[in-house]
Design an enzyme around this catalytic site. Structure first.
Site, PDB file in Angstrom:
ATOM      1  N   ASP A 143      -3.269   6.844   4.807  1.00 36.28           N
ATOM      2  CA  ASP A 143      -4.273   6.141   5.133  1.00 36.28           C
ATOM      3  C   ASP A 143      -5.613   6.565   4.452  1.00 36.28           C
ATOM      4  O   ASP A 143      -5.628   7.895   3.907  1.00 36.28           O
ATOM      5  CB  ASP A 143      -4.720   6.294   6.674  1.00 36.28           C
ATOM      6  CG  ASP A 143      -5.740   5.374   7.227  1.00 36.28           C
ATOM      7  OD1 ASP A 143      -6.019   4.371   6.575  1.00 36.28           O
ATOM      8  OD2 ASP A 143      -6.316   5.510   8.081  1.00 36.28           O
TER       9      ASP A 143
ATOM     10  N   HIS B 257      -5.497   1.213  -3.298  1.00 36.87           N
ATOM     11  CA  HIS B 257      -4.182   1.085  -3.144  1.00 36.87           C
ATOM     12  C   HIS B 257      -3.200   1.282  -4.470  1.00 36.87           C
ATOM     13  O   HIS B 257      -2.273   2.201  -4.358  1.00 36.87           O
ATOM     14  CB  HIS B 257      -3.578  -0.404  -2.687  1.00 36.87           C
ATOM     15  CG  HIS B 257      -4.313  -0.859  -1.594  1.00 36.87           C
ATOM     16  ND1 HIS B 257      -4.164  -0.051  -0.285  1.00 36.87           N
ATOM     17  CD2 HIS B 257      -4.919  -1.831  -0.991  1.00 36.87           C
ATOM     18  CE1 HIS B 257      -4.590  -0.562   0.922  1.00 36.87           C
ATOM     19  NE2 HIS B 257      -5.199  -1.997   0.420  1.00 36.87           N
TER      20      HIS B 257
ATOM     21  N   LEU C 155      17.799  12.616  -2.025  1.00 39.27           N
ATOM     22  CA  LEU C 155      16.563  12.138  -0.890  1.00 39.27           C
ATOM     23  C   LEU C 155      16.856  10.683  -0.359  1.00 39.27           C
ATOM     24  O   LEU C 155      17.362   9.850  -1.306  1.00 39.27           O
ATOM     25  CB  LEU C 155      15.090  12.441  -1.757  1.00 39.27           C
ATOM     26  CG  LEU C 155      14.033  11.634  -1.160  1.00 39.27           C
ATOM     27  CD1 LEU C 155      13.808  12.647   0.002  1.00 39.27           C
ATOM     28  CD2 LEU C 155      12.848  11.529  -2.073  1.00 39.27           C
TER      29      LEU C 155
HETATM   30  C1  FPP Z   1      -3.619   2.209   4.225  1.00 36.71           C
HETATM   31  O1  FPP Z   1      -4.849   2.360   3.798  1.00 36.71           O
HETATM   32  C2  FPP Z   1      -2.654   1.975   3.390  1.00 36.71           C
HETATM   33  C3  FPP Z   1      -1.899   0.746   2.930  1.00 36.71           C
HETATM   34  C4  FPP Z   1      -2.037  -0.195   4.299  1.00 36.71           C
HETATM   35  C5  FPP Z   1      -0.971   0.629   2.216  1.00 36.71           C
HETATM   36  C6  FPP Z   1      -0.152   1.823   1.650  1.00 36.71           C
HETATM   37  C7  FPP Z   1       0.273   1.417   0.527  1.00 36.71           C
HETATM   38  C8  FPP Z   1       0.140   2.159  -0.661  1.00 36.71           C
HETATM   39  C9  FPP Z   1       0.014   3.626  -0.774  1.00 36.71           C
HETATM   40  C10 FPP Z   1       0.894   1.630  -2.307  1.00 36.71           C
HETATM   41  C11 FPP Z   1       2.198   1.064  -2.221  1.00 36.71           C
HETATM   42  C12 FPP Z   1       2.939   1.948  -1.663  1.00 36.71           C
HETATM   43  C13 FPP Z   1       4.589   1.652  -1.919  1.00 36.71           C
HETATM   44  C14 FPP Z   1       5.386   2.779  -1.680  1.00 36.71           C
HETATM   45  C15 FPP Z   1       4.831   0.708  -2.737  1.00 36.71           C
HETATM   46  P1  FPP Z   1      -5.866   1.473   4.335  1.00 36.71           P
HETATM   47  O2  FPP Z   1      -6.157   0.332   3.333  1.00 36.71           O
HETATM   48  O3  FPP Z   1      -5.933   1.162   5.703  1.00 36.71           O
HETATM   49  O4  FPP Z   1      -7.359   2.497   4.010  1.00 36.71           O
HETATM   50  P2  FPP Z   1      -8.771   2.307   4.608  1.00 36.71           P
HETATM   51  O5  FPP Z   1      -8.411   2.859   6.287  1.00 36.71           O
HETATM   52  O6  FPP Z   1      -9.512   3.097   3.756  1.00 36.71           O
HETATM   53  O7  FPP Z   1      -9.062   0.799   4.902  1.00 36.71           O
END
Ligand code: FPP
Length: 226
Positions: free
Chosen positions: A12, A29, A123
């Protein structure tokens, strides 16, 4: 000393990191993907056999279309660019979640990637995609009822997406938020949880190793008195 088999992570804080540093959630992201690569390497170095990443939740569809498209493109390029490397490094890719809502080309790519890596054993990288724990539990109960089996703990485990995967030893959630957000609610019953203040793109090797070390020295009693 505790032994560790499975680490689960709620990654997050990408959006907030992006706004603060680059003025764009999407760049957060993209940066988050670098942390994903680091965590995969460290998990292997620490001889941990299962890593589960919450990459897209059932609730994430409520985000603006442009952000959803960016996340799906990121997933697609991650798979295309890394599948050879994952396979060469003996990593098995497994998806947990309901893929029907994803574009066909991503579903196909995920199917091919899982098929290609299914014999790998160093893994197991579980990607939670369109995953929601309540959905998963209801789906499992419906399947059990359809087959007219008895509903019990063993049977429920059998019909979850995570069948065959040991329950997580630790859950790490970055982003300074203390909640589970519908992630592995059944599987986390005895998991040690680490809430980390840093946003996911800022999460370092040292932060990861600190969580692992801290778990290894914790006393886990599973409800027993010792
Ligand atoms: C949460 O942060 C994160 C996500 C919804 C997406 C996670 C994706 C990645 C780390 C990249 C892609 C991963 C792979 C394995 C291909 P948020 O956007 O909710 O952050 P915020 O709370 O600051 O809004």
């Amino acid at each position: 000393m505790n032994q560790m088999k499975h680490v689960a992570i709620i990654m997050d804080g990408n959006g907030r990191w992006g706004i603060k540093n680059k003025k764009s959630r999407n760049l957060g992201h993209r940066q988050g993907l670098k942390t994903v690569e680091m965590v995969i390497e460290e998990t292997i170095k620490n001889k941990i056999k299962f890593l589960t990443l919450y990459a897209f939740s059932t609730e994430n569809w409520k985000r603006p279309r442009i952000e959803i498209r960016f996340l799906l493109n990121l997933l697609e390029s991650f798979l295309k660019e890394n599948i050879d490397k994952l396979d060469k490094n003996n990593i098995r890719l497994k998806v947990i979640g309901n893929l029907v809502r994803f574009p066909t080309k991503i579903q196909n790519l995920l199917t091919i990637s899982q098929q290609r890596t299914k014999k790998n054993s160093k893994l197991q990288l579980n990607l939670a995609l369109n995953y929601g724990s309540k959905d998963e539990i209801i789906r499992a109960i419906k399947l059990i009822k359809k087959k007219k089996y008895e509903v019990n703990e063993k049977m429920l485990n059998k019909f979850l997406y995570t069948f065959g995967i040991p329950d997580p030893d630790i859950l790490i959630r970055t982003g300074d938020t203390c909640r589970l957000s519908n992630f592995l609610l059944w599987q986390l019953a005895y998991t040690e949880i680490f809430f980390v203040k840093k946003m996911w793109p800022d999460f370092t090797k040292k932060d990861f190793v600190n969580c692992i070390d801290s778990f290894l020295s914790r006393d886990r009693r599973f409800g027993k008195r010792v």
